[in-house]
Design a protein around this motif. Structure first.
Motif, PDB file in Angstrom:
ATOM      1  N   ALA A  85       0.834  -1.200   0.000  1.00  0.00           N
ATOM      2  CA  ALA A  85       0.000   0.000   0.000  1.00  0.00           C
ATOM      3  C   ALA A  85       0.869   1.249   0.000  1.00  0.00           C
ATOM      4  O   ALA A  85       0.570   2.234  -0.686  1.00  0.00           O
ATOM      5  CB  ALA A  85      -0.941   0.000   1.200  1.00  0.00           C
ATOM      6  N   HIS A  86       1.944   1.226   0.746  1.00  0.00           N
ATOM      7  CA  HIS A  86       2.896   2.336   0.774  1.00  0.00           C
ATOM      8  C   HIS A  86       3.540   2.515  -0.596  1.00  0.00           C
ATOM      9  O   HIS A  86       3.683   3.642  -1.090  1.00  0.00           O
ATOM     10  CB  HIS A  86       3.956   2.054   1.840  1.00  0.00           C
ATOM     11  CG  HIS A  86       4.998   3.107   1.972  1.00  0.00           C
ATOM     12  ND1 HIS A  86       6.220   3.040   1.317  1.00  0.00           N
ATOM     13  CD2 HIS A  86       5.023   4.264   2.685  1.00  0.00           C
ATOM     14  CE1 HIS A  86       6.942   4.100   1.616  1.00  0.00           C
ATOM     15  NE2 HIS A  86       6.242   4.859   2.453  1.00  0.00           N
ATOM     16  N   ALA A  87       3.909   1.407  -1.238  1.00  0.00           N
ATOM     17  CA  ALA A  87       4.511   1.480  -2.573  1.00  0.00           C
ATOM     18  C   ALA A  87       3.539   2.069  -3.580  1.00  0.00           C
ATOM     19  O   ALA A  87       3.918   2.896  -4.433  1.00  0.00           O
ATOM     20  CB  ALA A  87       4.955   0.084  -3.013  1.00  0.00           C
ATOM     21  N   LEU A  88       2.288   1.659  -3.501  1.00  0.00           N
ATOM     22  CA  LEU A  88       1.296   2.129  -4.469  1.00  0.00           C
ATOM     23  C   LEU A  88       1.087   3.637  -4.373  1.00  0.00           C
ATOM     24  O   LEU A  88       0.851   4.315  -5.392  1.00  0.00           O
ATOM     25  CB  LEU A  88      -0.019   1.379  -4.251  1.00  0.00           C
ATOM     26  CG  LEU A  88      -1.116   1.598  -5.288  1.00  0.00           C
ATOM     27  CD1 LEU A  88      -0.618   1.311  -6.698  1.00  0.00           C
ATOM     28  CD2 LEU A  88      -2.325   0.732  -4.963  1.00  0.00           C
ATOM     29  N   LEU A  89       1.185   4.185  -3.185  1.00  0.00           N
ATOM     30  CA  LEU A  89       0.980   5.629  -3.021  1.00  0.00           C
ATOM     31  C   LEU A  89       2.040   6.460  -3.736  1.00  0.00           C
ATOM     32  O   LEU A  89       1.816   7.647  -4.009  1.00  0.00           O
ATOM     33  CB  LEU A  89       0.937   5.992  -1.537  1.00  0.00           C
ATOM     34  CG  LEU A  89      -0.364   5.638  -0.808  1.00  0.00           C
ATOM     35  CD1 LEU A  89      -0.233   5.921   0.677  1.00  0.00           C
ATOM     36  CD2 LEU A  89      -1.544   6.402  -1.405  1.00  0.00           C
ATOM     37  N   THR A  90       3.181   5.865  -4.076  1.00  0.00           N
ATOM     38  CA  THR A  90       4.210   6.636  -4.782  1.00  0.00           C
ATOM     39  C   THR A  90       3.779   7.008  -6.197  1.00  0.00           C
ATOM     40  O   THR A  90       4.364   7.911  -6.803  1.00  0.00           O
ATOM     41  CB  THR A  90       5.544   5.860  -4.861  1.00  0.00           C
ATOM     42  OG1 THR A  90       5.391   4.695  -5.678  1.00  0.00           O
ATOM     43  CG2 THR A  90       6.022   5.461  -3.474  1.00  0.00           C
ATOM     44  N   VAL A  91       2.759   6.336  -6.740  1.00  0.00           N
ATOM     45  CA  VAL A  91       2.306   6.644  -8.110  1.00  0.00           C
ATOM     46  C   VAL A  91       1.032   7.479  -8.123  1.00  0.00           C
ATOM     47  O   VAL A  91       0.538   7.840  -9.191  1.00  0.00           O
ATOM     48  CB  VAL A  91       2.090   5.360  -8.936  1.00  0.00           C
ATOM     49  CG1 VAL A  91       3.318   4.469  -8.907  1.00  0.00           C
ATOM     50  CG2 VAL A  91       0.872   4.591  -8.459  1.00  0.00           C
ATOM     51  N   GLU A  92       0.490   7.797  -6.963  1.00  0.00           N
ATOM     52  CA  GLU A  92      -0.835   8.420  -6.889  1.00  0.00           C
ATOM     53  C   GLU A  92      -0.959   9.660  -7.767  1.00  0.00           C
ATOM     54  O   GLU A  92      -1.956   9.849  -8.472  1.00  0.00           O
ATOM     55  CB  GLU A  92      -1.164   8.782  -5.442  1.00  0.00           C
ATOM     56  CG  GLU A  92      -2.531   9.431  -5.275  1.00  0.00           C
ATOM     57  CD  GLU A  92      -2.851   9.772  -3.835  1.00  0.00           C
ATOM     58  OE1 GLU A  92      -4.020  10.056  -3.540  1.00  0.00           O
ATOM     59  OE2 GLU A  92      -1.920   9.764  -2.991  1.00  0.00           O
ATOM     60  N   GLU A  93       0.041  10.520  -7.747  1.00  0.00           N
ATOM     61  CA  GLU A  93      -0.058  11.785  -8.482  1.00  0.00           C
ATOM     62  C   GLU A  93      -0.116  11.595  -9.988  1.00  0.00           C
ATOM     63  O   GLU A  93      -0.507  12.506 -10.722  1.00  0.00           O
ATOM     64  CB  GLU A  93       1.124  12.682  -8.136  1.00  0.00           C
ATOM     65  CG  GLU A  93       2.473  12.127  -8.569  1.00  0.00           C
ATOM     66  CD  GLU A  93       3.625  13.037  -8.190  1.00  0.00           C
ATOM     67  OE1 GLU A  93       3.672  14.170  -8.709  1.00  0.00           O
ATOM     68  OE2 GLU A  93       4.460  12.616  -7.370  1.00  0.00           O
TER      69      GLU A  93
END
Length: 253
Positions: A85-93
């Motif tokens: 989940a932490h890794a996925l947030l790096t692509v959010e923008e």
């Protein structure tokens, strides 16, 4: 559809293969696992590729550069290994619509196109490729409970006593709603921000997640013997590969 590959892992169980490269760059049948993933995503129609990197990220960046088969690549750095989940947030923008997500340590010869098709046709909030594994292996994965309609109603991350043997395989489609759920996740007992916890938050908020049964095979390359098994299977024609080719031709990773 945009596509994300999580490839930040170190792969300690694959040593010495990962002493000088990330887990996703371990070769299977003559090319990195990550290349197998990217080929699948391009076949499925990815028009933007986002690779989450971490351990020895420069090896991946140097190997692929700024594109793969003409599709642009954006690299997103997960600075600490704090979970999926932490890794996925790096692509959010970078994500503005439905997207594919694949774990960069899996090799697939399966019906991934069915997952993408379900997302597009049903406008589900998410769709996961799932498979039944032997009960003694289920505790290695995210285990799913489903209802009579084939919808996922709960996910448990690597439970000691799995209630079912239906597991997530490492290929998903999501809407951007998953990012809000990831922000709400708290660290698990393992100290990680688990994707399964974010999925459960989606379900609790009334979102629909479809389970697509796998046809074909996949190998989660966690140990050297897994790599050997993936190589063996890739060198043999399979029904799953034929099913994927037929499905891709009718819908278009």
């Amino acid at each position: 559809m945009q596509a994300v590959v999580l490839a930040a892992g170190e792969g300690t169980r694959l040593r010495p293969l990962t002493e000088d490269r990330p887990k996703a760059m371990v070769e299977v049948d003559g090319k990195p696992i990550l290349t197998h993933c990217l080929e699948q995503l391009v076949t499925l129609g990815a028009d933007d590729l986002f690779i989450v990197v971490g351990y020895l990220k420069e090896v991946i960046i140097k190997h692929y550069g700024d594109s793969f088969e003409g599709i642009p690549i954006t690299y997103c750095h997960q600075r600490e290994a704090k979970g999926l989940a932490h890794a996925l947030l790096t692509v959010e923008e970078h994500i503005d619509d439905d997207f594919m997500l694949i774990l960069g340590d899996n090799v697939f010869e399966a019906n991934l196109a069915d997952v993408v098709r379900r997302q597009a046709e049903d406008r589900a909030d998410a769709a996961f490729l799932v498979e039944e594994v032997p009960y003694e292996e289920a505790s290695r994965y995210g285990v799913c409970n489903t209802n009579d309609y084939g919808e996922i109603v709960a996910v448990m991350e690597k439970p000691e006593d799995p209630p079912t043997n239906l597991v997530m395989t490492g290929f998903y489609t999501f809407t951007p709603a998953i990012f809000h759920a990831c922000h709400l996740v708290q660290p698990s007992n393992r100290g990680e921000y688990e994707l399964s916890d974010a999925v459960n938050l989606l379900i609790q908020s009334g979102r629909t997640i479809d389970a697509i049964r796998m046809k074909g095979w996949r190998i989660d390359v966690g140990y050297p013997e897994d790599r050997d098994e993936a190589e063996r299977r890739l060198r043999e024609p399979t029904e799953g590969a034929t099913a994927e080719a037929d499905g891709a031709g009718s819908s278009e990773e």
